[in-house]
Design an enzyme around this catalytic site. Structure first.
Site, mmCIF file in Angstrom:
data_model
loop_
_atom_site.group_PDB
_atom_site.id
_atom_site.type_symbol
_atom_site.label_atom_id
_atom_site.label_comp_id
_atom_site.label_asym_id
_atom_site.label_seq_id
_atom_site.Cartn_x
_atom_site.Cartn_y
_atom_site.Cartn_z
ATOM 1 C CG ASP A 58 -2.032 -1.004 1.158
ATOM 2 O OD1 ASP A 58 -2.126 -1.715 0.142
ATOM 3 O OD2 ASP A 58 -2.806 -1.098 2.135
ATOM 4 C CE1 TYR A 362 -8.687 -5.820 -0.854
ATOM 5 C CE2 TYR A 362 -9.092 -3.581 -1.590
ATOM 6 C CZ TYR A 362 -8.726 -4.460 -0.596
ATOM 7 O OH TYR A 362 -8.405 -3.974 0.646
ATOM 8 C CD GLU A 379 -6.528 -6.759 -5.950
ATOM 9 O OE1 GLU A 379 -6.095 -5.603 -5.848
ATOM 10 O OE2 GLU A 379 -6.701 -7.512 -4.955
#
Length: 410
Positions: A58, A362, A379
């Site tokens: 992230d 996701y 994903e």
């Protein structure tokens, strides 16, 4: 659709013929994560968004990217990738794409957050570093406006009570009334000064080291409480914030408008949690307040995972719901598509049909108006779920293994 059964018993079906890699991890480690998908009916085109990162982490997010998928009969032809480097605030990372289309004004909104600290850094310090932003397009994503920063206007003083917040990720929704809905979530802090000090780690209120163990502590100061909510705008009005979801801890979420043949309607919310089950809720006042329901939909243990939800019309005038999420309860694997033809009853979710049996994370769904089919952008990979983002176009009845008439009339 027959009797309802447990959502822990996925049924695998072969991948649909139309499956395309939209974003793929590069040899230098550049990774694309957090997909968002929207279908523009007027031009028969999908817009696929994702975060471009220098690694899967992230903290290595950079900016958003986009590709257009033009419907051509039963196939979809994808344009080259467009990097939205100008869609950012200087010195910030752009994350959590959340598009929504205003049919009344023919305006495409792309919401996102801009951050300069990781989520853990914000949760450990109790100081929010996220900004609520959007851009608009009047030409279906060819060009974009300058950034509008809504943080002060919409979040205002409540920002001081939050460790951090984000939108979506994934699509927003426009209600029949014209109201635009942007799903969101935030972390409440308790307001005391002991954040980080009671944990068995070396974090301080201004920094959070790699491998932080703060969240093993049971103190609510070190575990800000997450809650889902929505940001909304009525026709000709300013953007506003709805009230937080009550009781359960709820995280990343998506929403859908559910209609019945008698003219009733409500806003449905499906949210990630850190418990074994999802949070499902409905709003009778278009997102201003939500009432939670007991859900049988499992989440991935300990950390949960983002999921997507859309509504679709049925012949009897009622709405059905489709929901995508890893169907394994232990890790992010086996992306499943779930169906509920009686959305007011959370026990009516059918067992998922797995469209990808390997690592998957996701996802985002988009209904293709008038076709009884939908697209799913998700994903997945052979070893890790962040290896690529794949698009699949599926008829609703094929996914559920039923004829179109059976699916519509359940």
């Amino acid at each position: 659709m027959g009797s309802s059964t447990s959502s822990n018993n996925p049924q695998t079906t072969p991948m649909a013929p139309l499956n395309q890699i939209v974003f793929s991890q590069e040899p230098n480690g550049v990774t694309y994560r957090v997909p968002a998908l929207i279908y523009l009916e007027e031009i028969g085109t999908f817009l696929a968004f994702a975060e471009k990162r220098s690694s899967p982490a992230d903290s290595d997010a950079k900016y958003l990217v986009m590709r257009k998928g033009k419907m051509n009969g039963e196939s979809v032809q994808w344009s080259p990738m467009h990097e939205l480097q100008s869609v950012c605030l200087p010195g910030y990372r752009t994350m959590s794409p959340c598009p929504v289309y205003d049919k009344n004004n023919k305006t495409l909104f792309l919401f996102f957050i801009c951050v300069d600290k990781t989520e853990n850094e914000q949760k450990c310090s109790g100081i929010n570093a996220a900004k609520l932003c959007y851009v608009t397009s009047q030409d279906n994503g060819k060009t974009w406006s300058n950034i509008t920063n809504l943080t002060e206007k919409v979040i205002g003083q409540r920002e001081k009570d939050w460790a951090t917040f984000a939108v979506g990720p994934g699509h927003g929704v426009q209600l029949q009334s014209g109201r635009l809905i942007i799903p969101a979530y935030a972390y409440n802090i308790c307001g005391c000064k002991c954040i980080g000090s009671c944990c068995q780690c070396k974090c301080t209120p201004s920094s959070c080291i790699s491998g932080c163990t703060c969240y093993k502590c049971e103190c609510t100061c070190c575990n800000p409480t997450p809650f889902a909510f929505c940001i909304y705008r009525d026709v000709g009005q300013e953007w506003k914030m709805g009230n937080q979801m009550p009781r359960s801890q709820s995280l990343e979420c998506q929403m859908a408008e559910v209609l019945d043949h008698q003219g009733g309607k409500y806003l449905y919310c499906n949210a990630r949690t850190k418990s074994d089950y999802r949070v499902e809720a409905e709003s009778k006042n278009a997102g201003e307040d939500f009432e939670e329901k007991k859900s049988k939909l499992v989440d991935v243990k300990k950390s949960g995972c983002q999921g997507s939800v859309i509504s679709f019309p049925r012949n009897d005038g009622n709405s059905g719901l489709l929901y995508s999420h890893p169907s394994s309860s232990t890790d992010r694997r086996q992306l499943g598509i779930y169906l509920n033809c009686s959305p007011r009853d959370p026990s009516k979710w059918q067992d998922p049909r797995v469209i990808y049996s390997g690592p998957s994370g996701y996802s985002d769904l988009a209904y293709i108006d008038g076709t009884e089919s939908f697209g799913c952008l998700f994903e997945c990979g052979e070893k890790d779920y962040h290896e690529k983002i794949v698009f699949v176009k599926l008829p609703i009845n094929d996914v559920m293994g039923r004829t179109a008439a059976e699916t519509r009339n359940v």
